[in-house]
Design an enzyme around this catalytic site. Structure first.
Site, PDB file in Angstrom:
ATOM      1  N   HIS A  60       8.420   3.140   1.428  1.00 23.69           N
ATOM      2  CA  HIS A  60       9.155   1.523   1.104  1.00 23.69           C
ATOM      3  C   HIS A  60       8.889   0.917  -0.300  1.00 23.69           C
ATOM      4  O   HIS A  60       7.788   1.031  -1.113  1.00 23.69           O
ATOM      5  CB  HIS A  60       7.084   1.247   1.542  1.00 23.69           C
ATOM      6  CG  HIS A  60       7.690  -0.271   2.496  1.00 23.69           C
ATOM      7  ND1 HIS A  60       6.746  -0.673   3.332  1.00 23.69           N
ATOM      8  CD2 HIS A  60       8.263  -1.105   1.599  1.00 23.69           C
ATOM      9  CE1 HIS A  60       7.444  -1.970   3.615  1.00 23.69           C
ATOM     10  NE2 HIS A  60       7.730  -2.458   2.471  1.00 23.69           N
ATOM     11  N   HIS A  62      11.744  -1.200  -2.739  1.00 24.19           N
ATOM     12  CA  HIS A  62      13.047  -2.475  -2.286  1.00 24.19           C
ATOM     13  C   HIS A  62      14.337  -1.523  -3.543  1.00 24.19           C
ATOM     14  O   HIS A  62      13.551  -1.887  -4.513  1.00 24.19           O
ATOM     15  CB  HIS A  62      12.510  -3.955  -1.921  1.00 24.19           C
ATOM     16  CG  HIS A  62      11.847  -3.933  -1.127  1.00 24.19           C
ATOM     17  ND1 HIS A  62      12.563  -4.133  -0.015  1.00 24.19           N
ATOM     18  CD2 HIS A  62      10.508  -3.778  -1.015  1.00 24.19           C
ATOM     19  CE1 HIS A  62      11.420  -4.862   1.017  1.00 24.19           C
ATOM     20  NE2 HIS A  62      10.021  -4.203  -0.077  1.00 24.19           N
ATOM     21  N   ASN A  94      16.879  -4.682   3.349  1.00 22.11           N
ATOM     22  CA  ASN A  94      17.410  -6.298   3.224  1.00 22.11           C
ATOM     23  C   ASN A  94      18.060  -6.439   1.682  1.00 22.11           C
ATOM     24  O   ASN A  94      17.485  -7.209   0.503  1.00 22.11           O
ATOM     25  CB  ASN A  94      15.580  -7.055   2.863  1.00 22.11           C
ATOM     26  CG  ASN A  94      14.445  -6.701   2.093  1.00 22.11           C
ATOM     27  OD1 ASN A  94      14.375  -4.925   1.682  1.00 22.11           O
ATOM     28  ND2 ASN A  94      13.287  -6.763   1.205  1.00 22.11           N
ATOM     29  N   ASP A 152      12.256  -4.949   7.138  1.00 21.05           N
ATOM     30  CA  ASP A 152      10.842  -5.206   6.763  1.00 21.05           C
ATOM     31  C   ASP A 152      11.295  -6.456   6.032  1.00 21.05           C
ATOM     32  O   ASP A 152      12.130  -6.520   5.227  1.00 21.05           O
ATOM     33  CB  ASP A 152      10.759  -4.107   5.804  1.00 21.05           C
ATOM     34  CG  ASP A 152      10.007  -4.639   4.349  1.00 21.05           C
ATOM     35  OD1 ASP A 152       8.733  -3.937   4.884  1.00 21.05           O
ATOM     36  OD2 ASP A 152       9.971  -4.518   3.387  1.00 21.05           O
ATOM     37  N   HIS A 232       2.457  -2.237   5.361  1.00 24.51           N
ATOM     38  CA  HIS A 232       1.730  -1.751   3.762  1.00 24.51           C
ATOM     39  C   HIS A 232       0.473  -3.290   4.873  1.00 24.51           C
ATOM     40  O   HIS A 232      -0.027  -4.263   5.021  1.00 24.51           O
ATOM     41  CB  HIS A 232       2.431  -3.355   3.861  1.00 24.51           C
ATOM     42  CG  HIS A 232       3.286  -4.007   3.908  1.00 24.51           C
ATOM     43  ND1 HIS A 232       3.107  -4.793   5.044  1.00 24.51           N
ATOM     44  CD2 HIS A 232       4.735  -4.112   3.352  1.00 24.51           C
ATOM     45  CE1 HIS A 232       4.153  -5.514   5.405  1.00 24.51           C
ATOM     46  NE2 HIS A 232       5.180  -5.103   4.289  1.00 24.51           N
ATOM     47  N   ASP A 305       5.189  -0.752  -1.683  1.00 22.46           N
ATOM     48  CA  ASP A 305       6.048  -1.503  -1.383  1.00 22.46           C
ATOM     49  C   ASP A 305       6.782  -1.987  -2.914  1.00 22.46           C
ATOM     50  O   ASP A 305       6.896  -3.321  -3.290  1.00 22.46           O
ATOM     51  CB  ASP A 305       5.323  -2.451  -1.095  1.00 22.46           C
ATOM     52  CG  ASP A 305       6.147  -3.897   0.019  1.00 22.46           C
ATOM     53  OD1 ASP A 305       7.023  -3.717  -0.439  1.00 22.46           O
ATOM     54  OD2 ASP A 305       5.549  -4.987   0.167  1.00 22.46           O
TER      55      ASP A 305
END
Length: 428
Positions: A60, A62, A94, A152, A232, A305
């Site tokens: 996870h 970004h 995203n 997500d 999460h 995350d």
């Protein structure tokens, strides 16, 4: 060119340390023994008695590219991952554009090949544009290299859409990875609805915003046979629902972040957007339930995350700043300091949650320190005390509530498929 790593300790299943040497040949672990004989021009690395582990896995992360390069890029994010001891990370979709068709996903794959320091497995979106309306072509995206499917950052709002997505994913033997959030229950919240939100006079996000979607989704997963993975987890109710679902034999797995394990709403003593993340920091009772859930196997592993933002964005205050904090470079030292050194968990448990467990959940051919496996490795110092300094991050993101925290332990060397991708100066 081969490598021999000498004078390192591997952690055994009984939590004991065993001094060993490791030979790496053609990107693979080819020998683990008390002593390995040097052949030809192999590079010798002296581990100086530190611990060697399989490289960490984070499902996870970004990376923001394409479209958010001011926050992070594949290059900077993977360098941060390598510094944090991670050798495989999974990039959330995203981005702008969203990887919702094969051409965008293939372009992202090309960028990964060009600039990634560690292994990057890209997600594809469940819905086109992450807008929750039309499902993406999952078969096409799987063939283009999608790791799994997720929207997500936003929850799938209707049961029928999630049901259809799970049916398609199950037919392809792919996972649905869910950010669970019922938009009708957010109430413009920016932090957990609780004691601190009232004290700071900020709108709160109730726990049921998360747990009610999980409760819905586990029943849909049971009906479809889909592998359903919960991102999460943050509330005690969510832990209870997942525990009950596992007992019922439903194919559900879950992750928890370092920040939800180590912080709660009471740690927010002032309006500070570095404490703004989604899901938010919950109550002390929620924090304790997450730890219990991790210990009893309800929650399968730890994921960061990692969510970088620019300093300008985070300076907008709690109401207007984006959700998210960075985590790749701080996860191991924080968890080791506050869970292992305090005897809450063992080092073996922590390393399993960072390596073997995520690999098992998602069927990755890595995660264990064994002959024949890819040489994805990290050497760890568990003795050095140091202060986290956000200005030293390799990530573009500086948004962390852990700046200036004193910690013990850090990755010293990271190897991906036999190539050194990070080395702490002078320590190995």
């Amino acid at each position: 060119m081969g490598i021999i790593i000498k004078n390192v300790n591997r952690l055994l299943s009984n939590n004991a340390l065993e001094l060993c040497q490791i030979r790496v040949s053609n990107g693979v672990i080819s020998e683990i023994a008390p002593e390995v004989k040097q052949l030809n021009d192999e590079v010798i690395i002296d581990g100086k008695g530190h611990i060697i582990s399989s490289g960490f896995i984070d499902v996870h992360v970004h990376l923001r590219e394409p479209g958010g390069e001011a926050k992070e890029t594949i290059e900077t994010g993977t360098k941060a991952a390598a510094k944090g001891g991670y050798t495989t990370i999974c990039a959330m979709p995203n981005t702008n554009p969203v990887p919702d068709d094969k051409h965008i996903l293939e372009w992202i794959g090309q960028r990964i090949d060009q600039s990634a320091t560690v292994n990057v497995l890209p997600y594809a979106s469940i819905t086109k544009g992450l807008n929750g309306e039309k499902l993406s072509d999952m078969k096409e995206l799987k063939e283009a290299g999608a790791f799994a499917f997720t929207d997500d950052g936003v929850g799938i709002q209707t049961a029928d859409q999630m049901y259809q997505a799970m049916q398609q994913a199950a037919a392809l033997d792919m996972a649905i990875v869910a950010h669970c959030e019922d938009n009708s229950l957010i109430h413009s919240g920016v932090m957990h609805e609780g004691l601190t939100s009232k004290k700071l006079k900020l709108n709160g996000i109730p726990s049921i915003c998360e747990s009610t979607q999980i409760a819905r989704d586990v029943l849909l997963a049971e009906a479809t046979g889909c592998h359903y993975h919960v991102c999460h987890v943050s509330t005690k109710e969510s832990v209870r629902v997942i525990r009950d679902a596992k007992r019922a034999g439903i194919r559900v797995t879950a992750e928890v972040t370092p920040h939800h394990l180590l912080l709660n709403e009471c740690d927010i003593t002032e309006v500070n957007s570095n404490y703004k993340m989604n899901p938010p920091l919950r109550s002390k009772e929620d924090q304790q339930a997450l730890l219990i859930g991790l210990l009893d196997g309800t929650i399968d592993f730890i994921a960061t995350d990692h969510a970088p933002h620019t300093e300008e964005e985070k300076a907008r205050g709690m109401n207007d700043a984006p959700f998210g904090i960075v985590g790749l470079e701080t996860a191991f030292p924080l968890l080791y300091t506050h869970l292992v050194k305090t005897n809450v968990v063992t080092l073996k448990q922590l390393l399993d949650w960072l390596t073997i467990k995520p690999a098992q959940v998602f069927g990755m051919k890595t995660g264990e320190l064994e002959v024949g496996n890819k040489a994805d490795l990290t050497i760890l110092d568990i003795t050095e005390k140091w202060d986290i300094n956000k200005n030293n991050f390799l990530s573009k993101g500086r948004n962390t509530p852990f700046d200036k925290w004193e910690v013990t332990g850090k990755p010293l060397l990271t190897i991906v498929e036999g190539e050194i991708v990070f080395k702490e100066d002078n320590n190995v």
